[in-house]
Design an enzyme around this catalytic site. Structure first.
Site, PDB file in Angstrom:
ATOM      1  N   HIS A  63      -4.102  -1.057  -5.000  1.00 19.94           N
ATOM      2  CA  HIS A  63      -4.507  -2.342  -4.432  1.00 19.94           C
ATOM      3  C   HIS A  63      -5.208  -3.175  -5.497  1.00 19.94           C
ATOM      4  O   HIS A  63      -6.399  -3.471  -5.406  1.00 19.94           O
ATOM      5  CB  HIS A  63      -5.446  -2.128  -3.240  1.00 19.94           C
ATOM      6  CG  HIS A  63      -4.750  -1.563  -2.040  1.00 19.94           C
ATOM      7  ND1 HIS A  63      -3.511  -1.980  -1.622  1.00 19.94           N
ATOM      8  CD2 HIS A  63      -5.134  -0.600  -1.155  1.00 19.94           C
ATOM      9  CE1 HIS A  63      -3.151  -1.306  -0.537  1.00 19.94           C
ATOM     10  NE2 HIS A  63      -4.121  -0.461  -0.245  1.00 19.94           N
TER      11      HIS A  63
ATOM     12  N   CYS B 278      -2.449  11.911  -3.321  1.00 21.01           N
ATOM     13  CA  CYS B 278      -3.785  12.477  -3.555  1.00 21.01           C
ATOM     14  C   CYS B 278      -3.878  13.851  -2.892  1.00 21.01           C
ATOM     15  O   CYS B 278      -3.441  14.010  -1.743  1.00 21.01           O
ATOM     16  CB  CYS B 278      -4.841  11.538  -2.971  1.00 21.01           C
ATOM     17  SG  CYS B 278      -6.515  12.225  -3.000  1.00 21.01           S
TER      18      CYS B 278
ATOM     19  N   GLU C 226      -1.997   4.702   3.884  1.00 21.35           N
ATOM     20  CA  GLU C 226      -2.395   6.108   4.010  1.00 21.35           C
ATOM     21  C   GLU C 226      -2.261   6.573   5.451  1.00 21.35           C
ATOM     22  O   GLU C 226      -1.771   7.680   5.722  1.00 21.35           O
ATOM     23  CB  GLU C 226      -3.835   6.308   3.528  1.00 21.35           C
ATOM     24  CG  GLU C 226      -4.288   7.766   3.606  1.00 21.35           C
ATOM     25  CD  GLU C 226      -5.747   7.977   3.249  1.00 21.35           C
ATOM     26  OE1 GLU C 226      -6.416   8.816   3.896  1.00 21.35           O
ATOM     27  OE2 GLU C 226      -6.233   7.294   2.304  1.00 21.35           O
TER      28      GLU C 226
ATOM     29  N   SER D 129      -9.416  -1.781   0.902  1.00 23.63           N
ATOM     30  CA  SER D 129     -10.323  -1.521   2.030  1.00 23.63           C
ATOM     31  C   SER D 129     -11.615  -0.862   1.573  1.00 23.63           C
ATOM     32  O   SER D 129     -12.692  -1.163   2.100  1.00 23.63           O
ATOM     33  CB  SER D 129      -9.629  -0.637   3.072  1.00 23.63           C
ATOM     34  OG  SER D 129      -9.263   0.610   2.509  1.00 23.63           O
TER      35      SER D 129
END
Length: 645
Positions: free
Chosen positions: A40, A95, A125, A222
């Site tokens: 992002h 991840c 996600e 975010s």
């Protein structure tokens, strides 16, 4: 102006790993497609685009057979399946923490449970997590949770709860508390990334102590937005910028306290650009300049380097450590200690500092493998060398046995103890020492060859010598000891009474007749003995084992007197009569004239060996310990027997 930069500012491990992997593949393999925005941050995406990293918004944008990078956010299961159908080479940068969530929800789905996800509904996600669920619900706020509970949406459901890795911790705690009260079949999996917790906690502390906060990151991120919200709630002056171009130096509070943090999607080069706009004279609170501190946080680790970090988390396979660098570090459990009984939970706590040595650096995955036991070994060598030089006792755990002896570990160093120095007798197994703690001396050391030799036997010898001196200073005839039978000979048993050996002659082992001491005692037996003879000059001790209260003659005298009748057992015959056992250890003679009420040629004419008969005790000789018996006395009238006598 004093500037404090958050240690957690910038790329998290997952994002850094994805960016590094994309960059490496683009440089070495040419063009690569990233499924969705890899990060992002439009500036970083533009930089990667120049290197050959293409962003594909959908699977249709990816040519068949093309290399594809899965970003840190992860993707639904079907994406992998379709990419394989297209013949694409997949570079998976999901991840590890997100991948773990996929495994959890997949298992809970298979169990038929409803999956509740806390996070942003349209966040990639969360969409990826949903792609591994069966039935799922996403809650974005506390209000969502309350409405679901009040409407009965979760009633009667087996609910499993997970969270987006960057979800607000307070939202999680409050919402989980609500579910606990209303759901009877609830399973909770706290999947919030600890790095996110740390980043937000540090921002909270920094904002509260600063006059101005600078938050660096993309407006679409975010986790950066959350850092801004936290900073805004605690600091009256907060600048939210995406890059150095948005920073106006006139907005800086010169002469005041300034705090800086950055989102997990903010690359190092953007943070550095911002730092370059800060005054060169600006110093961080610890005296280092801003750029120097950033360089430190992005430094490269080298194999064999000794590092200090903070324990972040403990799992069933490893301990995660924050080194304050771009790599995420792990210590495998088998690299914590050589001690097989090492208790991880008792010795390792999250938040504590830990020293380790770099074993392996994987720049491709952004990970570092560490070893704590190797640091312990380095320190241990110093301790071991000091113990050798000063002849001090070392305590270690026996971890293995080999042909030549046993191996102990002490202070992280392996110590070989030859069989002859284990203190274990030749006829006994050395395996009895395994997993036990033992004290020993270091007798030989060669650091170049990494060879250390120890001796348990020397410790035992010194302890035995000390105990012996104590015994010889207090021993006297009549002294009683609890001893251990050390060896047996044909003439007696040698007993260790605490560092000193004494001998129990075979005649002192039993009141009865025995042919060998093994009929009474065995090597290793614990026995109660007393001193019956002492020669301090020649260091000789005679011990007694049989007790007077067990003396068969005394037992006999306590039970019988002259004139009593006893049931006796015929033992053997002689020309002049028969010997019979009255009590164990005491025999009596029945003269041939006292066997029958008539004349017999030999005892066997009237008796048999082993036969039990009643006999009258007609005489007891205390001095000679002899007893005379008569069967005839019971066969004739007492008067007749008296006249005949």
């Amino acid at each position: 102006m004093s500037v404090t930069v958050a240690k957690t500012a910038g790329f998290c491990f997952g994002v850094r790993r994805a960016v590094d992997l994309a960059e490496q593949q683009a440089k070495h393999g040419g063009q690569i497609y990233a499924y969705g925005e890899i990060i992002h941050n439009m500036h970083e995406i533009a930089r990667l685009e120049k290197l050959g990293v293409r962003t594909a918004e959908s699977l249709d944008d990816i040519p068949n057979g093309a290399p594809v990078l899965i970003r840190a956010h992860g993707v639904p299961r079907f994406v992998y399946e379709q990419l394989r159908e297209k013949g694409c080479e997949i570079f998976d940068a999901t991840c590890p923490f997100v991948h773990k969530i996929h495994e959890i929800v997949d298992q809970e789905r298979a169990a038929g449970r409803l999956i509740v996800i806390f996070g942003s509904k349209n966040h990639p996600e969360v969409l990826g997590i949903q792609g591994w669920c069966g039935r799922s619900i996403v809650f974005q706020s506390e209000q969502d949770v309350r409405q679901a509970v009040e409407s009965g949406l979760l009633e009667g459901e087996a609910v499993s709860v997970v969270a987006q890795t960057t979800v607000n911790r307070s939202l999680w705690d409050i919402s989980v508390g609500i579910l606990k009260k209303r759901c009877t079949n609830l399973k909770i999996f706290d999947t919030i990334c600890k790095a996110t917790d740390e980043r937000q906690s540090e921002a909270r502390l920094l904002a509260g102590a600063s006059d101005q906060m600078i938050v660096i990151g993309d407006k679409k991120s975010s986790n950066t937005k959350r850092l801004y919200e936290i900073s805004k709630s605690l600091c009256g002056d907060v600048l939210y910028i995406e890059d150095a171009a948005e920073l106006r130096t006139q907005e800086l509070l010169h002469g005041r306290r300034v705090g800086i943090t950055a989102g997990a999607s903010t690359p190092a080069w953007i943070i550095k650009e911002v730092s370059n706009m800060m005054s060169e004279e600006t110093k961080i609170e610890n005296g280092e300049d801003f750029a120097a501190m950033l360089e430190e946080s992005f430094k490269t680790l080298n194999t064999g380097e000794k590092v200090t970090g903070t324990v972040v988390a403990i799992s069933s396979t490893d301990v995660q450590v924050d080194l304050g660098v771009k790599h995420t570090a792990y210590i495998p459990l088998n690299e914590l200690s050589d001690d097989p009984a090492y208790d991880v939970e008792a010795n390792i706590k999250p938040g504590e500092e830990i020293e380790a040595v770099v074993v392996r650096v994987n720049d491709g995955e952004g990970t570092v493998t560490l070893s704590k036991k190797r640091v312990d070994q380095l320190k241990g060598w110093e301790t071991i060398e000091a113990a050798h030089d000063n002849h001090t006792v070392v305590e270690g755990t026996i971890i293995e046995e080999n042909r030549g002896g046993v191996v102990a570990t002490a202070f992280g160093v392996r110590v070989f103890i030859p069989a002859s120095q284990t203190g274990v007798p030749k006829d006994q197994p050395m395996a009895q020492l395994l997993k036990t703690k033992q004290s020993f001396y270091i007798t030989e050391i060669n650091r170049q060859r990494k060879r250390v030799v120890g001796s348990i036997r020397q410790i035992q010898q010194e302890a035995r010598k000390e105990a012996a001196e104590k015994v010889w200073s207090t021993i006297e005839v009549g002294s009683e000891y609890e001893g251990t039978v050390k060896s047996l000979t044909s003439y007696g048993a040698f007993v260790d009474i605490g560092g000193v050996d004494g001998m129990v002659h075979i005649s002192e082992l039993s009141w009865g007749r025995i042919k060998h001491p093994s009929e009474v005692v065995s090597v290793g037996d614990k026995v109660h003995v007393f001193v019956i003879g002492l020669d301090k000059e020649n260091k000789k001790i005679s011990l007694g084992y049989k007790r007077e209260d067990e003396n068969p003659w005394n037992v006999f005298k306590n039970q019988y007197a002259v004139g009593d009748v006893a049931e006796v057992k015929i033992l053997k015959f002689m020309p002049f009569g028969a010997f019979a056992e009255i009590v164990p250890g005491v025999d009596g003679l029945i003269h041939i004239s006292q066997i029958a009420d008539h004349r017999i040629a030999k005892p066997e004419d009237a008796l048999e060996a082993g036969q039990r008969v009643d006999a009258k005790i007609i005489d007891i000789n205390d001095e000679k310990k002899k007893v005379s018996l008569s069967i005839r006395a019971l066969l004739v009238d007492d008067d007749d027997y008296a006249d005949e006598d």
